[in-house]
Enzyme design. Structure first.
Site, PDB file in Angstrom:
ATOM      1  N   GLY A 161     -20.968 -32.068  -6.670  1.00 52.30           N
ATOM      2  CA  GLY A 161     -21.543 -31.768  -7.919  1.00 52.30           C
ATOM      3  C   GLY A 161     -21.058 -30.620  -8.320  1.00 52.30           C
ATOM      4  O   GLY A 161     -20.033 -29.788  -7.964  1.00 52.30           O
ATOM      5  N   HIS A 197     -12.502 -31.636 -10.790  1.00 53.80           N
ATOM      6  CA  HIS A 197     -13.175 -32.934 -10.275  1.00 53.80           C
ATOM      7  C   HIS A 197     -12.613 -34.072 -10.981  1.00 53.80           C
ATOM      8  O   HIS A 197     -12.403 -35.162 -10.587  1.00 53.80           O
ATOM      9  CB  HIS A 197     -14.678 -32.945 -10.142  1.00 53.80           C
ATOM     10  CG  HIS A 197     -15.145 -31.894  -9.346  1.00 53.80           C
ATOM     11  ND1 HIS A 197     -15.981 -30.765  -9.757  1.00 53.80           N
ATOM     12  CD2 HIS A 197     -15.274 -31.741  -7.857  1.00 53.80           C
ATOM     13  CE1 HIS A 197     -16.337 -30.036  -8.496  1.00 53.80           C
ATOM     14  NE2 HIS A 197     -15.969 -30.536  -7.662  1.00 53.80           N
ATOM     15  N   GLN A 235     -22.199 -28.291   5.962  1.00 46.10           N
ATOM     16  CA  GLN A 235     -20.930 -27.097   5.837  1.00 46.10           C
ATOM     17  C   GLN A 235     -21.173 -25.799   5.128  1.00 46.10           C
ATOM     18  O   GLN A 235     -20.318 -25.283   4.981  1.00 46.10           O
ATOM     19  CB  GLN A 235     -19.940 -27.925   5.011  1.00 46.10           C
ATOM     20  CG  GLN A 235     -20.399 -28.169   3.541  1.00 46.10           C
ATOM     21  CD  GLN A 235     -19.385 -29.123   2.893  1.00 46.10           C
ATOM     22  OE1 GLN A 235     -19.629 -30.263   2.872  1.00 46.10           O
ATOM     23  NE2 GLN A 235     -18.581 -28.443   2.235  1.00 46.10           N
ATOM     24  N   GLN A 289      -9.148 -28.198   4.039  1.00 48.86           N
ATOM     25  CA  GLN A 289     -10.046 -29.188   4.025  1.00 48.86           C
ATOM     26  C   GLN A 289      -9.104 -30.649   4.124  1.00 48.86           C
ATOM     27  O   GLN A 289      -9.581 -31.494   4.681  1.00 48.86           O
ATOM     28  CB  GLN A 289     -11.124 -29.391   2.848  1.00 48.86           C
ATOM     29  CG  GLN A 289     -11.662 -30.405   2.699  1.00 48.86           C
ATOM     30  CD  GLN A 289     -13.014 -30.252   1.636  1.00 48.86           C
ATOM     31  OE1 GLN A 289     -13.967 -29.704   1.631  1.00 48.86           O
ATOM     32  NE2 GLN A 289     -12.683 -30.872   0.460  1.00 48.86           N
ATOM     33  N   LEU A 313      -9.946 -23.541 -10.740  1.00 49.61           N
ATOM     34  CA  LEU A 313     -11.240 -24.197 -11.201  1.00 49.61           C
ATOM     35  C   LEU A 313     -12.040 -24.368  -9.773  1.00 49.61           C
ATOM     36  O   LEU A 313     -11.653 -24.927  -8.917  1.00 49.61           O
ATOM     37  CB  LEU A 313     -11.290 -25.485 -11.912  1.00 49.61           C
ATOM     38  CG  LEU A 313     -10.821 -25.408 -13.326  1.00 49.61           C
ATOM     39  CD1 LEU A 313     -11.069 -26.589 -14.146  1.00 49.61           C
ATOM     40  CD2 LEU A 313     -11.059 -24.216 -14.110  1.00 49.61           C
ATOM     41  N   SER A 314     -13.314 -23.765  -9.892  1.00 49.74           N
ATOM     42  CA  SER A 314     -14.202 -23.974  -8.800  1.00 49.74           C
ATOM     43  C   SER A 314     -15.710 -24.200  -9.253  1.00 49.74           C
ATOM     44  O   SER A 314     -16.047 -23.273 -10.077  1.00 49.74           O
ATOM     45  CB  SER A 314     -13.838 -22.691  -7.731  1.00 49.74           C
ATOM     46  OG  SER A 314     -15.348 -22.547  -6.773  1.00 49.74           O
TER      47      SER A 314
HETATM   48  O1  PAF Z   1     -14.692 -30.458  -1.507  1.00 49.50           O
HETATM   49  C1  PAF Z   1     -16.120 -30.734  -1.403  1.00 49.50           C
HETATM   50  O2  PAF Z   1     -16.652 -30.724  -2.644  1.00 49.50           O
HETATM   51  C2  PAF Z   1     -16.964 -30.943  -0.239  1.00 49.50           C
HETATM   52  O3  PAF Z   1     -16.182 -30.143   0.958  1.00 49.50           O
HETATM   53  C3  PAF Z   1     -16.876 -32.470   0.231  1.00 49.50           C
HETATM   54  C4  PAF Z   1     -15.340 -32.984   0.547  1.00 49.50           C
HETATM   55  C5  PAF Z   1     -17.395 -33.347  -0.803  1.00 49.50           C
HETATM   56  C6  PAF Z   1     -17.702 -32.647   1.676  1.00 49.50           C
HETATM   57  O4  PAF Z   1     -18.782 -32.366   1.356  1.00 49.50           O
END
Ligand code: PAF
Length: 276
Positions: A31, A37, A61, A153, A184-185
């Site tokens: 989110g 995104h 995480q 990741q 962007l983050s």
């Molecule tokens: O990149 C992210 O937003 C998260 O690490 C993910 C891949 C949704 C896993 O929680």
């Protein structure tokens, strides 16, 4: 866009999306959605697949002193963005739906998750691999889309999918940047105006280091760290690695330059491709 919160509803909704033989693409997120995104949603849609997004702030995480409790959760704005970009289904499980009482499994990918953020954030990639495995099993997508901004990741997920024979395509989507180059983050909202102005030193340092490395100059990584320190960053790492294994760069193979650093209390990451 249909929104579901419980697994039986998700399974029914995905089965309905597949009616007529449609493919399903998954965009996993936590989110606090932004244009990065939306590039994932757009890329997924462009394949012609039905698009399932997930929003789940995954406690597994986050380290004990990280930002789990203050991680932004603008649910209504997120839904509006997903609708505007044509997302078909939103999977929003609660923590108890994802990790019911008795949950005891951990997915751990060694090697590629060991250094860089794996060293700086112990347990982080186990948390990512565990929740992403669950999301793959829950949704059963034909493809899943991840941003290259979280480059390690992406490498961990590719390794996991290959090792566990998960039958889906992993698609990496290029990082989306502000006009001054800042990636962007969701965590950029933590930056004060002053930190935001100084944060541009991170992408600039990486771009200069990339240029210097490709030109065969020495001292590029030290110079990057020095210019980031001058802007007030406390650097975790600036590292040049093999783009596939994230270990020592190999002659003739694609390389990746990755950095992680804190400005104030906000930890930012970024990375760039470096020509072999
Ligand atoms: O990149 C992210 O937003 C998260 O690490 C993910 C891949 C949704 C896993 O929680």
């Amino acid at each position: 866009m249909q929104i579901v919160h419980h697994l039986p509803d998700l399974r029914r909704a995905v089965a309905a999306l597949r009616t007529g033989g449609a493919r399903v693409a998954l965009v996993p997120t936590m989110g606090a959605l932004h244009a990065g995104h939306m590039a994932l949603i757009d890329a997924a849609r462009a394949t012609g697949a039905k698009v399932v997004a997930s929003i789940f702030v995954n406690p597994k995480q986050f380290g004990p002193n990280e930002d789990l409790s203050r991680y932004p959760r603008p649910a209504e704005a997120d839904k509006a963005l997903l609708i505007a970009h044509g997302c078909d289904l939103l999977w929003m499980p609660g923590v108890d739906d994802m990790y019911p009482a008795g949950f005891a499994t951990n997915v751990s990918v060694s090697g590629v998750s060991a250094g860089l953020d794996g060293a700086a954030r112990p347990g982080h990639f186990d948390g990512v691999a565990t929740v992403v495995s669950k999301l793959f099993n829950q949704v059963g997508p034909d493809a899943a889309f991840f941003g290259e901004k979280d480059f390690q990741q992406l490498a961990v997920i590719r390794r996991m999918v290959a090792d566990l024979d998960v039958d889906l395509e992993i698609v990496g989507v290029p990082t989306v940047r502000e006009s001054d180059g800042l990636a962007l983050s969701s965590r950029n909202v933590y930056l004060s105006a002053d930190e935001r102005a100084r944060a541009v030193a991170l992408p600039r340092a990486l771009a200069e280091a990339k240029r210097a490395i490709e030109a065969g100059e020495s001292g590029a990584l030290d110079a990057a760290m020095a210019s980031m320190a001058a802007a007030g960053f406390v650097t975790d790492y600036v590292s040049l690695v093999d783009a596939g294994t994230l270990s020592e760069p190999q002659v003739g193979r694609p390389r990746r330059l990755l950095a992680a650093a804190k400005i104030g209390t906000t930890r930012l990451i970024d990375n760039l491709h470096v020509d072999p």
